[in-house]
Structures are given as C-alpha cells and as structure tokens.
Design a protein around this motif. Sequence first.
Motif, PDB file in Angstrom:
ATOM      1  N   MET A   1       7.137  -9.779  -0.037  1.00 28.28           N
ATOM      2  CA  MET A   1       6.076  -9.333  -0.942  1.00 28.28           C
ATOM      3  C   MET A   1       6.603  -8.277  -1.896  1.00 28.28           C
ATOM      4  SD  MET A   1       2.938  -9.570  -1.958  1.00 28.28           S
ATOM      5  CE  MET A   1       1.881 -10.322  -0.717  1.00 28.28           C
ATOM      6  N   SER A   2       7.401  -7.331  -1.385  1.00 29.52           N
ATOM      7  CA  SER A   2       7.986  -6.312  -2.262  1.00 29.52           C
ATOM      8  C   SER A   2       8.910  -6.942  -3.289  1.00 29.52           C
ATOM      9  CB  SER A   2       8.760  -5.283  -1.427  1.00 29.52           C
ATOM     10  OG  SER A   2       7.880  -4.487  -0.680  1.00 29.52           O
ATOM     11  N   TRP A   3       9.718  -7.892  -2.854  1.00 24.69           N
ATOM     12  CA  TRP A   3      10.647  -8.527  -3.787  1.00 24.69           C
ATOM     13  C   TRP A   3       9.918  -9.411  -4.798  1.00 24.69           C
ATOM     14  CZ3 TRP A   3      14.392  -9.885   0.778  1.00 24.69           C
ATOM     15  CH2 TRP A   3      15.119  -8.725   1.113  1.00 24.69           C
ATOM     16  N   LEU A   4       8.811 -10.023  -4.350  1.00 27.67           N
ATOM     17  CA  LEU A   4       7.997 -10.802  -5.288  1.00 27.67           C
ATOM     18  C   LEU A   4       7.550  -9.921  -6.451  1.00 27.67           C
ATOM     19  CD1 LEU A   4       6.361 -13.513  -5.809  1.00 27.67           C
ATOM     20  CD2 LEU A   4       4.458 -12.343  -4.693  1.00 27.67           C
ATOM     21  N   HIS A   5       7.013  -8.749  -6.130  1.00 24.26           N
ATOM     22  CA  HIS A   5       6.543  -7.844  -7.179  1.00 24.26           C
ATOM     23  C   HIS A   5       7.693  -7.140  -7.883  1.00 24.26           C
ATOM     24  CE1 HIS A   5       2.181  -8.237  -6.625  1.00 24.26           C
ATOM     25  NE2 HIS A   5       2.511  -8.552  -5.383  1.00 24.26           N
TER      26      HIS A   5
ATOM     27  N   PRO B   1       6.030   0.748  -4.132  1.00 26.59           N
ATOM     28  CA  PRO B   1       5.572   0.176  -2.858  1.00 26.59           C
ATOM     29  C   PRO B   1       4.067   0.034  -2.719  1.00 26.59           C
ATOM     30  CG  PRO B   1       6.099   2.481  -2.556  1.00 26.59           C
ATOM     31  CD  PRO B   1       6.391   2.166  -4.000  1.00 26.59           C
ATOM     32  N   VAL B   2       3.287   0.588  -3.649  1.00 27.57           N
ATOM     33  CA  VAL B   2       1.837   0.703  -3.435  1.00 27.57           C
ATOM     34  C   VAL B   2       1.149  -0.660  -3.475  1.00 27.57           C
ATOM     35  CG1 VAL B   2      -0.308   1.734  -4.259  1.00 27.57           C
ATOM     36  CG2 VAL B   2       1.835   3.042  -4.374  1.00 27.57           C
ATOM     37  N   TYR B   3       1.290  -1.368  -4.580  1.00 30.13           N
ATOM     38  CA  TYR B   3       0.562  -2.635  -4.772  1.00 30.13           C
ATOM     39  C   TYR B   3       0.972  -3.710  -3.774  1.00 30.13           C
ATOM     40  CZ  TYR B   3      -1.747  -6.287  -7.588  1.00 30.13           C
ATOM     41  OH  TYR B   3      -2.548  -7.305  -8.037  1.00 30.13           O
ATOM     42  N   PRO B   4       2.286  -4.024  -3.634  1.00 25.54           N
ATOM     43  CA  PRO B   4       2.654  -5.051  -2.651  1.00 25.54           C
ATOM     44  C   PRO B   4       2.328  -4.635  -1.223  1.00 25.54           C
ATOM     45  CG  PRO B   4       4.624  -4.005  -3.559  1.00 25.54           C
ATOM     46  CD  PRO B   4       3.463  -3.560  -4.397  1.00 25.54           C
ATOM     47  N   GLY B   5       2.438  -3.323  -0.925  1.00 21.22           N
ATOM     48  CA  GLY B   5       2.124  -2.863   0.422  1.00 21.22           C
ATOM     49  C   GLY B   5       0.662  -3.059   0.766  1.00 21.22           C
ATOM     50  N   LEU B   6      -0.230  -2.714  -0.159  1.00 19.73           N
ATOM     51  CA  LEU B   6      -1.660  -2.882   0.082  1.00 19.73           C
ATOM     52  C   LEU B   6      -2.036  -4.346   0.242  1.00 19.73           C
ATOM     53  CD1 LEU B   6      -3.193  -0.273  -2.412  1.00 19.73           C
ATOM     54  CD2 LEU B   6      -3.195  -0.140   0.084  1.00 19.73           C
ATOM     55  N   ILE B   7      -1.440  -5.213  -0.568  1.00 21.07           N
ATOM     56  CA  ILE B   7      -1.750  -6.637  -0.468  1.00 21.07           C
ATOM     57  C   ILE B   7      -1.263  -7.203   0.863  1.00 21.07           C
ATOM     58  CG2 ILE B   7      -1.255  -8.930  -1.420  1.00 21.07           C
ATOM     59  CD1 ILE B   7      -1.109  -7.648  -4.171  1.00 21.07           C
ATOM     60  N   HIS B   8      -0.031  -6.865   1.227  1.00 27.29           N
ATOM     61  CA  HIS B   8       0.541  -7.434   2.454  1.00 27.29           C
ATOM     62  C   HIS B   8      -0.202  -6.971   3.696  1.00 27.29           C
ATOM     63  CE1 HIS B   8       3.585  -8.411   5.553  1.00 27.29           C
ATOM     64  NE2 HIS B   8       3.848  -9.407   4.739  1.00 27.29           N
ATOM     65  N   GLU B   9      -0.832  -5.808   3.649  1.00 30.76           N
ATOM     66  CA  GLU B   9      -1.589  -5.309   4.790  1.00 30.76           C
ATOM     67  C   GLU B   9      -2.924  -6.026   4.981  1.00 30.76           C
ATOM     68  OE1 GLU B   9      -0.858  -2.393   7.196  1.00 30.76           O
ATOM     69  OE2 GLU B   9       0.813  -3.684   6.612  1.00 30.76           O
ATOM     70  N   THR B  10      -3.388  -6.736   3.966  1.00 24.93           N
ATOM     71  CA  THR B  10      -4.730  -7.315   4.013  1.00 24.93           C
ATOM     72  C   THR B  10      -4.970  -8.218   5.218  1.00 24.93           C
ATOM     73  OG1 THR B  10      -4.924  -7.162   1.608  1.00 24.93           O
ATOM     74  CG2 THR B  10      -6.445  -8.650   2.724  1.00 24.93           C
ATOM     75  N   PRO B  11      -4.143  -9.251   5.471  1.00 23.11           N
ATOM     76  CA  PRO B  11      -4.407 -10.081   6.653  1.00 23.11           C
ATOM     77  C   PRO B  11      -4.256  -9.335   7.965  1.00 23.11           C
ATOM     78  CG  PRO B  11      -2.335 -10.722   5.598  1.00 23.11           C
ATOM     79  CD  PRO B  11      -3.017  -9.761   4.674  1.00 23.11           C
TER      80      PRO B  11
ATOM     81  N   THR C   1     -10.390   0.270   0.034  1.00 19.37           N
ATOM     82  CA  THR C   1      -9.191  -0.444  -0.393  1.00 19.37           C
ATOM     83  C   THR C   1      -9.369  -0.988  -1.801  1.00 19.37           C
ATOM     84  OG1 THR C   1      -8.655  -1.085   1.889  1.00 19.37           O
ATOM     85  CG2 THR C   1      -7.642  -2.377   0.133  1.00 19.37           C
ATOM     86  N   LEU C   2     -10.545  -1.524  -2.084  1.00 19.47           N
ATOM     87  CA  LEU C   2     -10.817  -2.042  -3.418  1.00 19.47           C
ATOM     88  C   LEU C   2     -10.756  -0.924  -4.467  1.00 19.47           C
ATOM     89  CD1 LEU C   2     -13.762  -4.518  -2.661  1.00 19.47           C
ATOM     90  CD2 LEU C   2     -11.350  -5.057  -3.007  1.00 19.47           C
ATOM     91  N   ILE C   3     -11.247   0.256  -4.122  1.00 21.55           N
ATOM     92  CA  ILE C   3     -11.171   1.385  -5.057  1.00 21.55           C
ATOM     93  C   ILE C   3      -9.715   1.765  -5.308  1.00 21.55           C
ATOM     94  CG2 ILE C   3     -11.726   3.832  -5.365  1.00 21.55           C
ATOM     95  CD1 ILE C   3     -14.324   3.314  -3.840  1.00 21.55           C
ATOM     96  N   ALA C   4      -8.888   1.714  -4.251  1.00 21.48           N
ATOM     97  CA  ALA C   4      -7.461   2.007  -4.416  1.00 21.48           C
ATOM     98  C   ALA C   4      -6.815   1.013  -5.373  1.00 21.48           C
ATOM     99  CB  ALA C   4      -6.758   1.978  -3.058  1.00 21.48           C
ATOM    100  N   PHE C   5      -7.182  -0.264  -5.260  1.00 32.05           N
ATOM    101  CA  PHE C   5      -6.661  -1.277  -6.180  1.00 32.05           C
ATOM    102  C   PHE C   5      -7.117  -1.008  -7.612  1.00 32.05           C
ATOM    103  CE2 PHE C   5      -5.598  -3.832  -2.477  1.00 32.05           C
ATOM    104  CZ  PHE C   5      -4.492  -4.533  -2.916  1.00 32.05           C
TER     105      PHE C   5
END
Length: 408
Positions: free
Chosen positions: A126-130, A326-336, A226-230
């Motif tokens: 996920m980090s490498w994707l972003h 690290p913020v955006y990919p980290g938050l997304i990857h934590e979702t599931p 989490t949505l507010i953070a996004f």
Amino acid sequence: MATWFLIVIYLAFISLGIPDALLGSAWPVMHPQIGASLESAGLLSMIIAAGTIVSSLASGTIIKKWGTGQLTLFSCALTASALLGFSFAPSLLWLALLAIPLGLGAGAVDAALNHYVANHYKAHHMSWLHCFWGVGAMTGPIIMSYFIAKHGSWREGYSTVSMIQWGLVLILLVTLPLWKKVANLQQSKVDHNDLSDPSSEPTNDTSTDVNSKKVHPIRIKGVKMTLIAFLFYCGVESTVGLWGASYLVGAKSMTAETAALWVSLYYGGITVGRLITGFITMKVNNRILILAGQIIAVSGVVLMLLPLPNIASMIGLILIGVGFAPVYPGLIHETPHRFGKVNSAQLIGYQMAVAYTGTTFLPPLFGILASQWSIQLFPIVVLIFIVGMLLSSESVNVALKKRQSNHY
C-alpha cells in the motif's frame, strides 16, 4: 504473472498522480494568459474534486459491473482526453468543462485500487502503491517547469502529460487479461499470511467483533473521526500542491519555474517517504508511522513560519511531503483490520469521497483567504489543517482502544 500485475497497478497509480500537481505548478503563468483571477484555481480544483467524489461513491457498483481492470482502463483514457483538452483550452470556461471528466476519471479507479490493495496485499505494498502516485505527482511539475522555462508554454506541458497518459492507456489495454487471472491467487496468499503482517496494530483489531454486529458501517466506533482525518489529509495535501508555488512566487519572490520545481520536490518528499515507509512497515505498525509522519509535517510548517532565508521555506516544503508520506496509505490499509473486511469496500468508498470533499473545499477556502488578505497566510492555514488531521486521527486510536477493552 503476479509481479507483472503489481507493476500494472503501480503504473495506474502513476497515471493518477501525474495530473494532480499540474494546475498548481502552471497557474502562476497560466491565469494571466487566459484572463482568469488568482483564486480561479480553487474553482477548477473544486470541480475536479467534485467529479472524483461522484465517481468514488459509485465505484463499488461500477466495479461489480465492469471489473477493476476495465474501470482503470476507461478512467485513464478519460483523464488523458481531458488533459489534451486542457492544452487547447482558450478560456476558464473551457478549463472548467474539461475539469469534469478529469475528476470523474480519477475517482473510481482510486477507490477501486485502494480497496483491492488493502484487502489483497500487505501494508508495504500500500505504501509503495502511493509512492508511485507520488512519482506521477512529482513528474508532472517537473515536466511543466521544463516547458515554462524552455518554451514559455504551459500548453506544451499539458499536451506532453496527455501523451504519457495515452501510453499508460495502451499498457493497460495490453495487460487487461491479467486482472482476472491474478486476483484469486493473490487473495489466497494474503489469507495465508494475514496474521503475520506486523504493520497492523494487533491490539486494535476487533474486526471479527465488528463483522458479527449488524450495524451500519458509519456507526462503528472510530469511523467518523477517521473520515475527518481523511478530509483534513487530502485537503491539506491538495492545498500545499495547489498554492505552494503561488506562495513561493508571491511571498518569497521566486520565479515561476523555480517555484514549480520546488513543488515537485514536495511531491518528491511524499514519494521517497512512501518508498522508505514501505520497508519500515515490515517492522513498525501503521499507527506509529502515521503519528510520526504528522509530527514531521508540523515541523516542516514551523520551519516555513520562522523568519529564515528562502531555502528554509523550501526545505520545510519537502519536510511536509515526507511527513505526509505514511498517513494516507496507513489509514487506508488499517480499514479492514480496524472495521472488518466485510465493511472495508463500503468504508473505503466513503473515505475516498470524504477525502475528495477535503480536496474540493479546503484549497478553494485558502484561495479566498489569500485573495482577501494575503498569500502569506499559507503556512498558518496549512498548520491548522495538519493539527486538525492529527487530533482526529489520534482520537480514532483512543476510540479503538476503548472498543477493544470493552470487547474483553
């Protein structure tokens, strides 16, 4: 075959990143030529982001009907066409019309690929994707800076980027059969290795408990914050990308081409940061990396606020990019992991929509402030946005700890 498939996904994210910083880099020389006001960049940014909100909300339905591969192919073709139109646009009205397909093309594929990687790959992917999104976002201003400096033409910059996009469309067309062939293979690998991923916070993972309760995903504890953070993250990332060059030109008296180059280095900070973060996630969990990144971003803004030579502001801009990494990919990857895999598709769609809402409204909000008062407000407003993101993301961790303690 799986490696080729991953390369295709990375290339698709390059195509998402390339157009993102073009407008902000070109705008200092672009708006006088088309007779538009300084703050009109905010309007165009709002239209683009509105298109991404619509398409990201519809992404789940479109993926079921078309599949991720066909959706990605179509979206890249749509953005390539819109960018080519930008290079010929004679006025702000034409730019506004072309901003619609540009936004629509980006939103659905963004949500689709993020959902796919979050569910089928580990955190470093996920980090490498972003990171590859950052490659595109960094490349766009470099191209624009070259054509402004050497040819005095932002139009050639847009047409060149359009040709690059069409090249990616061709690659996606040729590799389209790989999407279906690899999907099941990757799912089985991830299911087998899921528990060994150190990047997810084990103490916060109550996804099984979440899955067992029939509640709307938006009502799960921690989701709203989490949505507010996004919202704050994408809002501040876009604000820096859109107005960073104008700040360096207006407040620091730099040339337009120099300012565009430094904005590309801001995106370079995001890119390199995500490349490094991908390796760090193998040893450190996402929660720590997200917090550390936000602290680094704050230090970058503070450096811009201090009465130091121009080089300090430029270094601060790079630090902001590194901190955002690290913020955006980290938050997304934590979702599931945080909210359950059965909820992740819907929640990631919500996250993309709220993120683009931040992109839609926060940069234009600063544009209004800058036109009414001064472009020198830039670092102050950026700091406010980052602090809002930090407080909301940390409140999620508190909520998840409470949920986990109640569970036991």
